[in-house]
Motif scaffolding. Structure first.
Motif, mmCIF file in Angstrom:
data_model
loop_
_atom_site.group_PDB
_atom_site.id
_atom_site.type_symbol
_atom_site.label_atom_id
_atom_site.label_comp_id
_atom_site.label_asym_id
_atom_site.label_seq_id
_atom_site.Cartn_x
_atom_site.Cartn_y
_atom_site.Cartn_z
ATOM 1 N N THR A 101 0.782 -1.024 -0.065
ATOM 2 C CA THR A 101 0.179 0.221 0.643
ATOM 3 C C THR A 101 1.548 1.363 -0.318
ATOM 4 O OG1 THR A 101 -0.157 -0.163 2.291
ATOM 5 C CG2 THR A 101 -1.304 -0.965 1.532
ATOM 6 N N PRO A 102 -0.027 2.056 -0.218
ATOM 7 C CA PRO A 102 -1.186 2.681 -0.828
ATOM 8 C C PRO A 102 -1.367 2.659 -1.981
ATOM 9 C CG PRO A 102 0.169 5.167 -0.719
ATOM 10 C CD PRO A 102 0.974 3.508 -0.675
ATOM 11 N N PHE A 103 -2.602 2.760 -2.612
ATOM 12 C CA PHE A 103 -3.372 1.994 -3.774
ATOM 13 C C PHE A 103 -4.390 3.108 -3.721
ATOM 14 C CE2 PHE A 103 -3.804 -2.087 -2.329
ATOM 15 C CZ PHE A 103 -4.796 -2.071 -2.511
ATOM 16 N N ALA A 104 -5.207 3.563 -4.868
ATOM 17 C CA ALA A 104 -6.176 4.451 -4.782
ATOM 18 C C ALA A 104 -6.968 4.069 -6.368
ATOM 19 C CB ALA A 104 -5.659 5.929 -4.945
ATOM 20 N N MET A 105 -8.214 4.360 -6.402
ATOM 21 C CA MET A 105 -9.614 4.319 -6.974
ATOM 22 C C MET A 105 -9.698 6.480 -7.421
ATOM 23 S SD MET A 105 -12.415 2.863 -8.098
ATOM 24 C CE MET A 105 -11.494 1.633 -8.567
ATOM 25 N N MET A 106 -9.226 6.466 -8.718
ATOM 26 C CA MET A 106 -9.466 8.412 -9.044
ATOM 27 C C MET A 106 -10.565 8.586 -9.841
ATOM 28 S SD MET A 106 -6.138 9.975 -7.459
ATOM 29 C CE MET A 106 -4.715 9.551 -9.443
ATOM 30 N N VAL A 107 -11.386 9.265 -9.778
ATOM 31 C CA VAL A 107 -12.310 9.294 -10.803
ATOM 32 C C VAL A 107 -12.228 11.035 -10.862
ATOM 33 C CG1 VAL A 107 -14.644 10.162 -11.810
ATOM 34 C CG2 VAL A 107 -13.580 7.642 -10.970
ATOM 35 N N ALA A 108 -12.558 11.733 -11.965
ATOM 36 C CA ALA A 108 -13.403 13.005 -11.923
ATOM 37 C C ALA A 108 -13.961 13.586 -12.920
ATOM 38 C CB ALA A 108 -11.576 14.401 -11.996
ATOM 39 N N LEU A 109 -14.934 14.485 -12.467
ATOM 40 C CA LEU A 109 -16.394 15.128 -13.453
ATOM 41 C C LEU A 109 -15.335 16.000 -14.601
ATOM 42 C CD1 LEU A 109 -18.397 14.984 -15.644
ATOM 43 C CD2 LEU A 109 -19.748 15.773 -13.336
ATOM 44 N N LEU A 110 -15.261 16.130 -15.660
ATOM 45 C CA LEU A 110 -14.879 17.544 -16.437
ATOM 46 C C LEU A 110 -16.293 18.496 -17.038
ATOM 47 C CD1 LEU A 110 -11.527 16.756 -17.782
ATOM 48 C CD2 LEU A 110 -11.431 17.762 -16.000
ATOM 49 N N GLN A 111 -16.876 19.426 -16.478
ATOM 50 C CA GLN A 111 -17.557 20.452 -17.829
ATOM 51 C C GLN A 111 -16.818 21.622 -18.236
ATOM 52 O OE1 GLN A 111 -20.838 19.284 -18.192
ATOM 53 N NE2 GLN A 111 -21.238 18.233 -16.333
ATOM 54 N N GLY A 112 -17.081 21.119 -20.169
ATOM 55 C CA GLY A 112 -16.503 22.441 -20.813
ATOM 56 C C GLY A 112 -14.658 22.285 -20.625
ATOM 57 N N GLY A 113 -14.292 21.465 -20.125
ATOM 58 C CA GLY A 113 -12.667 21.538 -19.551
ATOM 59 C C GLY A 113 -12.768 21.398 -18.687
ATOM 60 N N THR A 115 -12.266 20.940 -14.302
ATOM 61 C CA THR A 115 -12.738 20.126 -13.107
ATOM 62 C C THR A 115 -13.875 20.437 -12.630
ATOM 63 O OG1 THR A 115 -10.056 18.820 -12.932
ATOM 64 C CG2 THR A 115 -12.024 18.493 -11.594
ATOM 65 N N ALA A 116 -15.098 20.259 -12.276
ATOM 66 C CA ALA A 116 -15.733 20.247 -11.445
ATOM 67 C C ALA A 116 -16.378 18.885 -10.284
ATOM 68 C CB ALA A 116 -17.809 19.363 -12.659
ATOM 69 N N ALA A 117 -16.086 17.913 -9.771
ATOM 70 C CA ALA A 117 -15.925 17.266 -9.274
ATOM 71 C C ALA A 117 -15.132 16.357 -9.283
ATOM 72 C CB ALA A 117 -17.142 16.613 -8.761
ATOM 73 N N LEU A 220 -8.113 19.253 -7.994
ATOM 74 C CA LEU A 220 -10.268 19.929 -7.345
ATOM 75 C C LEU A 220 -9.800 19.470 -5.719
ATOM 76 C CD1 LEU A 220 -11.786 21.616 -8.098
ATOM 77 C CD2 LEU A 220 -13.226 19.178 -7.879
ATOM 78 N N ILE A 221 -9.143 18.905 -5.522
ATOM 79 C CA ILE A 221 -9.690 18.864 -3.478
ATOM 80 C C ILE A 221 -8.712 18.847 -2.997
ATOM 81 C CG2 ILE A 221 -8.571 16.405 -2.372
ATOM 82 C CD1 ILE A 221 -9.985 14.703 -4.259
ATOM 83 N N VAL A 222 -7.209 19.560 -3.315
ATOM 84 C CA VAL A 222 -6.355 20.307 -2.950
ATOM 85 C C VAL A 222 -6.857 22.242 -2.909
ATOM 86 C CG1 VAL A 222 -3.698 21.656 -2.999
ATOM 87 C CG2 VAL A 222 -4.444 18.825 -2.961
ATOM 88 N N ARG A 223 -7.216 22.494 -3.662
ATOM 89 C CA ARG A 223 -7.463 23.786 -4.201
ATOM 90 C C ARG A 223 -8.713 24.123 -3.099
ATOM 91 N NH1 ARG A 223 -6.633 23.914 -10.688
ATOM 92 N NH2 ARG A 223 -4.431 24.912 -10.385
ATOM 93 N N GLU A 224 -9.516 23.160 -3.790
ATOM 94 C CA GLU A 224 -10.976 23.280 -2.991
ATOM 95 C C GLU A 224 -10.525 23.537 -1.171
ATOM 96 O OE1 GLU A 224 -13.773 23.981 -3.118
ATOM 97 O OE2 GLU A 224 -13.157 24.702 -5.639
ATOM 98 N N SER A 225 -9.663 22.221 -1.010
ATOM 99 C CA SER A 225 -8.643 22.609 0.901
ATOM 100 C C SER A 225 -8.161 24.308 0.913
ATOM 101 C CB SER A 225 -8.467 21.513 0.827
ATOM 102 O OG SER A 225 -7.164 20.998 0.609
#
Length: 267
Positions: A101-113, A115-117, A220-225
């Motif tokens: 370990t570690p290992f992770a699963m990552m997903v992001a949603l883009l809207q209009g290029g 990152t939205a989530a 996105l996670i870092v920026r939103e924190s």
């Protein structure tokens, strides 16, 4: 949508990735490029995520690490105006394949290029970090507070996988890293490093390779924190960015300190 994707990611990890951990046969692991391995779990999980995500958002496209490995043109969808999912089914595959370990699963949603989530699941620990643009980042449902302080020089902790760096930059990091504090080679898993910066477990991370599936969710996670993710030249990281070199930091002041200390002029 946030809860639906969270549930999908956890289900795929539980049913297709965890059962393979430390139970891979030799035939389940192959080298897709020198030093870059992929396992049967990567392929199976990406297929399941692709099916599930496009069912949640009909008409959306998927840019997955393994799909791009099979057809590099898939990466061009990053710039599409519509909805695009960016998927890393097993981040830290070398760890996973070696039974570490570690290992992770990552997903992001883009809207209009943009990152939205984003979602990052620490698969063995079942810890989920989620962010939505403009709404903050959350660890298992609890909002991550913004990083506002700057630790004293010499007391920072960060990661730099120096084996990927150009020789000149590697020497600079080796020579000047101790001025910042403790600099490790990292965990070989962006899905660990980004949440670690977001939560303050470490103050910074430096990367050379910039593949979207490795960086779009975590950025996105870092920026939103309250954190900062910029290229070596100071430009903001975006999903379509292709140039090498990123500094990820808990806030802009830490970014400035790390950048001024480690990054050689001209890189």
């Amino acid at each position: 949508m946030i809860d639906d994707v969270t549930a999908l990611v956890r289900e795929v990890a539980r049913t297709l990735v965890l059962p393979r951990f430390r139970h891979l046969d030799a035939a389940d692991v192959r080298e897709k490029a020198p030093g870059d391995v992929v396992t049967v779990a990567d392929a199976e999980a990406e297929r399941a995520l692709t099916a599930g995500l496009t069912a949640l958002l009909p008409g959306s496209a998927v840019v997955g690490e393994e799909a791009v490995a099979a057809d590099p043109r898939v990466r061009d969808r990053i710039g599409d105006e519509g909805a695009v999912w960016v998927v890393d089914p097993v981040d830290g595959t070398a760890n996973f394949a070696a039974g570490r370990t570690p290992f992770a699963m990552m997903v992001a949603l883009l809207q209009g290029g943009e990152t939205a989530a984003a979602w990052i699941l620490d698969v063995p620990g079942d810890r989920m970090v989620v962010a939505e643009r403009g709404s903050g980042a959350y660890l298992d449902g609890v909002r991550i507070p913004a990083n506002t302080g700057v630790p004293a020089r010499g007391t920072l902790t960060g990661s730099v996988p120096t084996r990927y760096l150009p020789e000149e930059l590697r020497h600079e990091v080796d020579a000047r890293g101790p001025e910042l504090g403790t600099v490790t080679s990292g965990k070989h898993c962006a899905g660990y490093e980004y949440p670690a910066v977001a939560t303050g477990a470490q103050q910074f991370a430096l990367f050379w390779h910039v593949m979207p599936w490795d960086h779009v969710p975590g950025a996105l996670i870092v920026r939103e924190s309250g954190g900062t993710v910029r290229h070596f030249d100071g430009s903001e990281y975006r999903p379509a960015s292709g140039g090498p070199g990123l500094v990820v930091a808990g806030n802009a002041d830490i970014w400035d300190l790390v950048h001024a200390t480690l990054v050689v002029t001209g890189h």
